[in-house]
Design a protein around this motif. Structure first.
Motif, mmCIF file in Angstrom:
data_model
loop_
_atom_site.group_PDB
_atom_site.id
_atom_site.type_symbol
_atom_site.label_atom_id
_atom_site.label_comp_id
_atom_site.label_asym_id
_atom_site.label_seq_id
_atom_site.Cartn_x
_atom_site.Cartn_y
_atom_site.Cartn_z
ATOM 1 N N TRP A 1 -4.161 11.159 -1.198
ATOM 2 C CA TRP A 1 -4.856 9.898 -0.614
ATOM 3 C C TRP A 1 -5.325 8.978 -1.654
ATOM 4 O O TRP A 1 -5.851 7.872 -1.267
ATOM 5 C CB TRP A 1 -5.678 10.587 0.381
ATOM 6 C CG TRP A 1 -5.221 11.194 1.540
ATOM 7 C CD1 TRP A 1 -4.003 10.993 2.027
ATOM 8 C CD2 TRP A 1 -5.769 12.208 2.554
ATOM 9 N NE1 TRP A 1 -3.833 11.478 3.340
ATOM 10 C CE2 TRP A 1 -5.058 12.506 3.499
ATOM 11 C CE3 TRP A 1 -7.157 12.986 2.399
ATOM 12 C CZ2 TRP A 1 -5.009 13.397 4.428
ATOM 13 C CZ3 TRP A 1 -7.212 13.898 3.445
ATOM 14 C CH2 TRP A 1 -6.343 14.129 4.355
ATOM 15 N N GLY A 2 -5.556 9.580 -2.756
ATOM 16 C CA GLY A 2 -6.447 8.590 -3.797
ATOM 17 C C GLY A 2 -5.231 7.706 -4.602
ATOM 18 O O GLY A 2 -5.826 6.850 -5.588
ATOM 19 N N GLY A 3 -3.985 7.809 -4.008
ATOM 20 C CA GLY A 3 -3.120 6.952 -4.725
ATOM 21 C C GLY A 3 -2.285 7.492 -6.077
ATOM 22 O O GLY A 3 -1.868 6.708 -7.066
ATOM 23 N N GLY A 4 -2.699 8.893 -6.296
ATOM 24 C CA GLY A 4 -1.846 9.257 -7.493
ATOM 25 C C GLY A 4 -0.359 9.677 -7.310
ATOM 26 O O GLY A 4 0.173 8.844 -6.614
ATOM 27 N N TRP A 5 0.182 10.480 -8.208
ATOM 28 C CA TRP A 5 1.428 10.423 -8.119
ATOM 29 C C TRP A 5 2.366 10.942 -7.067
ATOM 30 O O TRP A 5 3.466 10.758 -6.648
ATOM 31 C CB TRP A 5 1.900 11.492 -9.652
ATOM 32 C CG TRP A 5 1.601 12.877 -8.985
ATOM 33 C CD1 TRP A 5 0.276 13.478 -9.652
ATOM 34 C CD2 TRP A 5 2.765 14.053 -8.951
ATOM 35 N NE1 TRP A 5 0.642 14.797 -9.076
ATOM 36 C CE2 TRP A 5 1.840 15.173 -8.695
ATOM 37 C CE3 TRP A 5 3.943 13.739 -8.457
ATOM 38 C CZ2 TRP A 5 2.393 16.342 -8.424
ATOM 39 C CZ3 TRP A 5 4.444 15.104 -8.364
ATOM 40 C CH2 TRP A 5 3.821 16.418 -8.116
ATOM 41 N N LEU A 6 1.843 11.879 -6.224
ATOM 42 C CA LEU A 6 2.360 12.266 -4.996
ATOM 43 C C LEU A 6 2.371 11.181 -4.074
ATOM 44 O O LEU A 6 3.665 11.228 -3.278
ATOM 45 C CB LEU A 6 1.653 13.370 -4.507
ATOM 46 C CG LEU A 6 1.986 14.979 -5.063
ATOM 47 C CD1 LEU A 6 1.114 16.067 -4.221
ATOM 48 C CD2 LEU A 6 3.423 15.123 -5.003
ATOM 49 N N SER A 7 1.742 10.327 -3.898
ATOM 50 C CA SER A 7 1.211 9.168 -3.041
ATOM 51 C C SER A 7 2.630 8.027 -3.680
ATOM 52 O O SER A 7 3.266 7.567 -2.751
ATOM 53 C CB SER A 7 0.202 8.347 -3.093
ATOM 54 O OG SER A 7 0.114 7.391 -2.557
ATOM 55 N N GLU A 8 2.680 8.164 -4.987
ATOM 56 C CA GLU A 8 3.881 7.134 -5.468
ATOM 57 C C GLU A 8 5.160 7.769 -5.268
ATOM 58 O O GLU A 8 6.206 7.130 -4.829
ATOM 59 C CB GLU A 8 3.605 7.087 -6.989
ATOM 60 C CG GLU A 8 2.319 6.244 -7.497
ATOM 61 C CD GLU A 8 2.518 4.904 -6.928
ATOM 62 O OE1 GLU A 8 3.441 4.007 -7.332
ATOM 63 O OE2 GLU A 8 1.525 4.473 -6.184
ATOM 64 N N VAL A 9 5.418 9.081 -5.202
ATOM 65 C CA VAL A 9 6.651 9.682 -4.769
ATOM 66 C C VAL A 9 6.936 9.389 -3.394
ATOM 67 O O VAL A 9 8.281 9.573 -3.276
ATOM 68 C CB VAL A 9 6.363 11.260 -5.124
ATOM 69 C CG1 VAL A 9 7.692 11.818 -4.400
ATOM 70 C CG2 VAL A 9 6.405 11.356 -6.808
ATOM 71 N N GLY A 10 6.098 9.209 -2.595
ATOM 72 C CA GLY A 10 6.346 9.010 -1.083
ATOM 73 C C GLY A 10 6.029 10.112 -0.157
ATOM 74 O O GLY A 10 6.337 10.191 0.971
#
Length: 415
Positions: free
Chosen positions: A157-166
């Motif tokens: 939720w903070g925009g880190g790497w898992l967010s970027e992965v989708g």
């Protein structure tokens, strides 16, 4: 135009705060559920854990956790370290409009997020009940709420790497529930089972809870609080689209819980030849956990099916963990962990923007981080201060040993 922006901002802020209050009330649900499912001699101590962990979670998230989770650059692995919430939105920023304009108060965002971290920590308390030292548990709560949870929260939720992965997780089947279960599993492995739970011949001895009405009340409180948990995760409701989404989320959340109860109850009747109340209660919670990853995309019937599958899974998981001699008095690891994984994997079934690959990466990333970090903390605590009460204290009940009082003193035999 300015009056409309003011009104929208006020409405979204108010909605966010009220949803946060509903999620805060889940702390009462966890307290009642756990107090009902432990033995009477351990009730005061489990209640002490629940109110203390809530206070610790709120304080540590205020000091560092919120900053770690939401102040780092997008796409990264390592979060920033810092303190407090930051400055509030200005009237000029709100009235400026545009996609980047804030639409609710930063303080309301903090309040909504802080009750989520308390929920994750509440999952741990039930799994390690009846044999863990109170102060060792509270020491772990400090690390969990200040650092372990905020790091994986930043990744998502903070925009880190898992967010970027989708990775997609609307309200936190993985981010909150599976994370709490991973920490609980690490604690259970280090702690070991309660005395008398498993025989030397591999037999499993049921240890019934003391108060089923209390456990049932706790489940209904959690069911109610979940409307804030999932509904608030829409983040706003001041326009037609968002308001319709909130209504859909409420309906789906309720349908999934109902599906979980029905499926768990039927399976328990077929498997055990009895309508097991504890399985029905865990079925409701399993349905809620399962739909939390995406309570918006499915139809109401689809949400009920997702919840029903969660209800079936939780019964099988509770039995399986018992066979593996993983002693979890309230079934927290099964409800929040095993079913949390199912909820995350179910997202692509209804949401075309999600992929199974990204969801699997999220599961491995979150579970791996929280489990390993928690295991290290539990082992350090075990070496430094010990985490398990003595056999005599466990036999007599941790109420007297840890709290110096009993929840039900009239049941005691005075010498």
């Amino acid at each position: 135009m300015n009056e409309l922006a003011d009104l929208s901002y006020a409405l979204d802020t108010f909605y966010f705060l009220i949803c946060g209050v509903l999620v805060m009330w889940m702390a009462a649900g966890f307290s009642m559920l756990e107090a009902g499912l432990v033995r009477s001699k351990n009730t005061a101590e489990i209640l002490t854990k629940n109110i203390a962990l809530f206070a610790i979670a709120c304080t540590m998230y205020l000091l560092v956790g919120y900053y770690i989770m939401y102040s780092s650059s997008a796409g990264g692995f390592l979060p920033n370290l810092g303190f407090l919430i930051g400055t509030e939105n200005s009237a000029d920023a709100v009235l400026a409009g545009g996609d980047d304009a804030p639409y609710y108060s930063m303080r309301s965002d903090f309040f909504f997020q802080v009750v989520f971290v308390a929920t994750a920590m509440s999952i741990v308390s039930g799994a390690v009940a009846e044999r863990m030292k109170l102060w060792a548990f509270l020491a772990f709560a400090v690390v969990m709420t200040a650092f372990i949870y905020p790091v994986s929260g930043y990744w998502t939720w903070g925009g880190g790497w898992l967010s970027e992965v989708g990775y997609s997780d609307y309200a936190g089947s993985g981010i909150v529930h599976m994370a709490g279960a991973a920490a609980a599993l690490a604690g259970v492995l280090v702690l070991g089972p309660r005395k008398g739970k498993y025989g030397k011949d591999g037999s499993i001895h049921a240890i019934p809870g003391a108060n089923m009405p209390l456990a049932t009340l706790g489940t209904f409180i959690l069911w109610m609080g979940w409307f804030g948990f999932n509904g608030g995760s829409e983040l706003k409701m001041s326009d037609i689209g968002s308001a319709n989404n909130v209504a859909q989320v409420f309906v789906n959340t309720n349908a999934a819980a109902a599906g979980g109860v029905i499926a768990a109850l039927i399976l328990a009747k077929l498997w055990f030849r009895k309508a097991d109340l504890t399985m029905a209660l865990n079925g409701a919670l399993a349905g809620l956990v399962a739909v939390t990853a995406d309570p918006l995309s499915p139809s109401a019937l689809g949400a009920a099916i997702i919840g029903a599958v969660g209800g079936l899974i939780v019964v099988a998981a509770i039995v399986t963990l018992d066979k593996l001699k993983l002693d979890d008095p309230v079934g927290a690891i099964s409800v929040h962990g095993v079913v949390g994984i199912w909820g995350v994997l179910a997202v692509p079934l209804n949401n075309g923007d999600a992929s199974f690959g990204a969801q699997l990466i999220g599961i491995v990333g979150i579970f791996g981080w929280v489990f390993i970090a928690s295991l290290v903390v539990w082992l350090v605590l075990k070496a430094v201060m010990g985490i398990r009460v003595s056999e005599e204290e466990e036999y007599e009940g941790v109420d007297i040993a840890e709290c110096g009082l009993e929840a039900y003193p009239e049941f005691s035999v005075k010498k």
